[in-house]
Scaffold this motif. Structure first.
Motif, PDB file in Angstrom:
ATOM      1  N   LEU A 171      66.624  94.521  44.839  1.00  0.00           N
ATOM      2  CA  LEU A 171      66.813  93.318  45.633  1.00  0.00           C
ATOM      3  C   LEU A 171      68.115  93.408  46.416  1.00  0.00           C
ATOM      4  CD1 LEU A 171      65.733  90.612  43.042  1.00  0.00           C
ATOM      5  CD2 LEU A 171      64.491  91.334  45.083  1.00  0.00           C
ATOM      6  N   ASP A 172      68.005  93.254  47.716  1.00  0.00           N
ATOM      7  CA  ASP A 172      69.182  93.123  48.559  1.00  0.00           C
ATOM      8  C   ASP A 172      69.110  91.736  49.194  1.00  0.00           C
ATOM      9  OD1 ASP A 172      67.322  93.287  50.651  1.00  0.00           O
ATOM     10  OD2 ASP A 172      67.838  95.349  51.143  1.00  0.00           O
ATOM     11  N   ASP A 173      70.111  91.378  49.956  1.00  0.00           N
ATOM     12  CA  ASP A 173      70.171  90.029  50.525  1.00  0.00           C
ATOM     13  C   ASP A 173      68.948  89.707  51.383  1.00  0.00           C
ATOM     14  OD1 ASP A 173      72.584  89.582  49.249  1.00  0.00           O
ATOM     15  OD2 ASP A 173      73.799  90.027  51.026  1.00  0.00           O
ATOM     16  N   LEU A 174      68.502  90.674  52.183  1.00  0.00           N
ATOM     17  CA  LEU A 174      67.366  90.431  53.062  1.00  0.00           C
ATOM     18  C   LEU A 174      66.083  90.199  52.267  1.00  0.00           C
ATOM     19  CD1 LEU A 174      66.224  90.239  55.910  1.00  0.00           C
ATOM     20  CD2 LEU A 174      65.927  92.746  55.875  1.00  0.00           C
ATOM     21  N   LEU A 175      65.839  91.017  51.262  1.00  0.00           N
ATOM     22  CA  LEU A 175      64.628  90.849  50.453  1.00  0.00           C
ATOM     23  C   LEU A 175      64.677  89.545  49.652  1.00  0.00           C
ATOM     24  CD1 LEU A 175      61.905  91.901  49.591  1.00  0.00           C
ATOM     25  CD2 LEU A 175      63.054  93.353  47.891  1.00  0.00           C
ATOM     26  N   ILE A 176      65.844  89.193  49.163  1.00  0.00           N
ATOM     27  CA  ILE A 176      65.985  87.914  48.453  1.00  0.00           C
ATOM     28  C   ILE A 176      65.661  86.772  49.407  1.00  0.00           C
ATOM     29  CG2 ILE A 176      67.636  86.321  47.372  1.00  0.00           C
ATOM     30  CD1 ILE A 176      69.071  88.856  46.240  1.00  0.00           C
ATOM     31  N   GLU A 177      66.236  86.817  50.595  1.00  0.00           N
ATOM     32  CA  GLU A 177      66.007  85.754  51.580  1.00  0.00           C
ATOM     33  C   GLU A 177      64.526  85.635  51.932  1.00  0.00           C
ATOM     34  OE1 GLU A 177      67.208  82.570  53.758  1.00  0.00           O
ATOM     35  OE2 GLU A 177      68.582  83.820  52.626  1.00  0.00           O
ATOM     36  N   LYS A 178      63.864  86.756  52.184  1.00  0.00           N
ATOM     37  CA  LYS A 178      62.444  86.729  52.537  1.00  0.00           C
ATOM     38  C   LYS A 178      61.592  86.191  51.389  1.00  0.00           C
ATOM     39  CE  LYS A 178      62.267  90.434  55.958  1.00  0.00           C
ATOM     40  NZ  LYS A 178      61.703  91.752  56.281  1.00  0.00           N
ATOM     41  N   THR A 179      61.936  86.556  50.168  1.00  0.00           N
ATOM     42  CA  THR A 179      61.164  86.122  49.009  1.00  0.00           C
ATOM     43  C   THR A 179      61.346  84.627  48.766  1.00  0.00           C
ATOM     44  OG1 THR A 179      61.422  88.321  48.053  1.00  0.00           O
ATOM     45  CG2 THR A 179      60.669  86.570  46.583  1.00  0.00           C
ATOM     46  N   VAL A 180      62.577  84.152  48.876  1.00  0.00           N
ATOM     47  CA  VAL A 180      62.827  82.716  48.690  1.00  0.00           C
ATOM     48  C   VAL A 180      62.111  81.922  49.781  1.00  0.00           C
ATOM     49  CG1 VAL A 180      64.611  80.917  48.642  1.00  0.00           C
ATOM     50  CG2 VAL A 180      65.005  83.089  47.465  1.00  0.00           C
ATOM     51  N   GLU A 181      62.129  82.411  51.006  1.00  0.00           N
ATOM     52  CA  GLU A 181      61.405  81.746  52.094  1.00  0.00           C
ATOM     53  C   GLU A 181      59.902  81.741  51.827  1.00  0.00           C
ATOM     54  OE1 GLU A 181      62.475  83.479  55.882  1.00  0.00           O
ATOM     55  OE2 GLU A 181      64.556  82.827  55.679  1.00  0.00           O
ATOM     56  N   ALA A 182      59.371  82.824  51.284  1.00  0.00           N
ATOM     57  CA  ALA A 182      57.943  82.883  50.950  1.00  0.00           C
ATOM     58  C   ALA A 182      57.598  81.840  49.882  1.00  0.00           C
ATOM     59  CB  ALA A 182      57.567  84.291  50.480  1.00  0.00           C
ATOM     60  N   CYS A 183      58.498  81.636  48.934  1.00  0.00           N
ATOM     61  CA  CYS A 183      58.269  80.611  47.921  1.00  0.00           C
ATOM     62  C   CYS A 183      58.261  79.225  48.549  1.00  0.00           C
ATOM     63  CB  CYS A 183      59.309  80.704  46.807  1.00  0.00           C
ATOM     64  SG  CYS A 183      59.127  82.181  45.792  1.00  0.00           S
ATOM     65  N   TRP A 184      59.182  78.971  49.477  1.00  0.00           N
ATOM     66  CA  TRP A 184      59.177  77.701  50.184  1.00  0.00           C
ATOM     67  C   TRP A 184      57.878  77.521  50.945  1.00  0.00           C
ATOM     68  CZ3 TRP A 184      61.069  73.031  50.391  1.00  0.00           C
ATOM     69  CH2 TRP A 184      60.848  72.250  51.521  1.00  0.00           C
ATOM     70  N   ASN A 185      57.428  78.581  51.629  1.00  0.00           N
ATOM     71  CA  ASN A 185      56.189  78.503  52.385  1.00  0.00           C
ATOM     72  C   ASN A 185      54.988  78.220  51.488  1.00  0.00           C
ATOM     73  OD1 ASN A 185      57.495  78.902  54.830  1.00  0.00           O
ATOM     74  ND2 ASN A 185      57.241  81.122  54.750  1.00  0.00           N
ATOM     75  N   ALA A 186      55.028  78.702  50.261  1.00  0.00           N
ATOM     76  CA  ALA A 186      53.932  78.438  49.316  1.00  0.00           C
ATOM     77  C   ALA A 186      53.873  76.953  48.953  1.00  0.00           C
ATOM     78  CB  ALA A 186      54.110  79.273  48.053  1.00  0.00           C
ATOM     79  N   LEU A 187      54.973  76.256  49.077  1.00  0.00           N
ATOM     80  CA  LEU A 187      55.022  74.821  48.745  1.00  0.00           C
ATOM     81  C   LEU A 187      54.590  73.931  49.899  1.00  0.00           C
ATOM     82  CD1 LEU A 187      58.490  74.644  46.916  1.00  0.00           C
ATOM     83  CD2 LEU A 187      56.217  74.714  45.880  1.00  0.00           C
ATOM     84  N   LYS A 188      54.673  74.445  51.122  1.00  0.00           N
ATOM     85  CA  LYS A 188      54.399  73.615  52.296  1.00  0.00           C
ATOM     86  C   LYS A 188      52.923  73.212  52.334  1.00  0.00           C
ATOM     87  CE  LYS A 188      56.142  75.521  56.044  1.00  0.00           C
ATOM     88  NZ  LYS A 188      56.837  76.425  56.980  1.00  0.00           N
ATOM     89  N   PRO A 189      52.659  71.981  52.805  1.00  0.00           N
ATOM     90  CA  PRO A 189      51.265  71.499  52.884  1.00  0.00           C
ATOM     91  C   PRO A 189      50.437  72.285  53.884  1.00  0.00           C
ATOM     92  CG  PRO A 189      52.804  69.809  53.660  1.00  0.00           C
ATOM     93  CD  PRO A 189      53.609  70.998  53.260  1.00  0.00           C
TER      94      PRO A 189
END
Length: 189
Positions: A171-189
């Motif tokens: 995990l580097d900063d970019l992969l962490i950022e992309k993964t956290v954003e993907a988790c947010w996207n999974a929550l969006k309606p």
């Protein structure tokens, strides 16, 4: 060694040994030996092994929340606050893998049931549950039960932390950022 130092040594030893061997594979005598104290000393600070486990978790949870609060801005958007929480959670877990392993074991054991129940049923008002409730009220995330929201938001993050610790990914900063954003996207309606 002062009393607070002994207490912290016992908690540190418990966290390390339980992370390595599990709850049942960690006798109090082993904790005492690792902490460099007499076995009876543990009972001066903790009435039982269960009390020691609960105290260890409480300390680790507070340390994790302290790291999440660093740089947390209440005035930011819900999404920005979620992304901050996710990044800080992942960073904390990969920097302190023993803490991560202990917390994961705690949450997946009978010890963690009461804590999770309070949080999931809304009886424990905390930073993350409040954020999700705010997001749900604003229509920013799916209208799902809180346990499902937690699973979608943090389940993948915990798994990537574990895979990083085991050397399966880096995990580097970019992969962490992309993964956290993907988790947010999974929550969006």
């Amino acid at each position: 060694m002062e009393n607070t130092d002994k207490r912290m040594a016992v908690i540190q030893a418990a966290m390390e040994l339980i992370a390595e061997n599990g709850f049942h594979g960690t006798p109090m005598s082993g904790i005492a030996k690792r902490a460099g104290v007499a076995a009876g000393t543990i009972y001066h600070y903790f009435e039982s092994k269960d009390a020691l486990i609960e105290a260890t978790y409480a300390l680790l949870e507070e340390q994790l929340l302290e790291s999440i609060r660093q740089g947390y801005c209440e005035d930011s958007s819900v999404q920005e606050r979620f992304l901050h929480i996710g990044r800080m959670l992942v960073s904390s877990f990969i920097v302190f893998p023993m803490k991560s392993r202990f917390i994961e074991q705690f949450h997946n054991s009978p010890y963690g049931v009461a804590s999770r129940r309070e949080r999931m049923l809304g009886k424990k008002n905390d930073l993350i549950s409040s954020l999700f409730e705010e997001a749900r009220q604003q229509g920013l995330i799916k209208d799902l039960p809180l346990p499902v929201i937690f699973a979608l938001a943090f389940g993948p993050l915990l798994l990537i932390c574990r895979d990083h610790i085991f050397g399966l990914i880096t995990l580097d900063d970019l992969l962490i950022e992309k993964t956290v954003e993907a988790c947010w996207n999974a929550l969006k309606p």
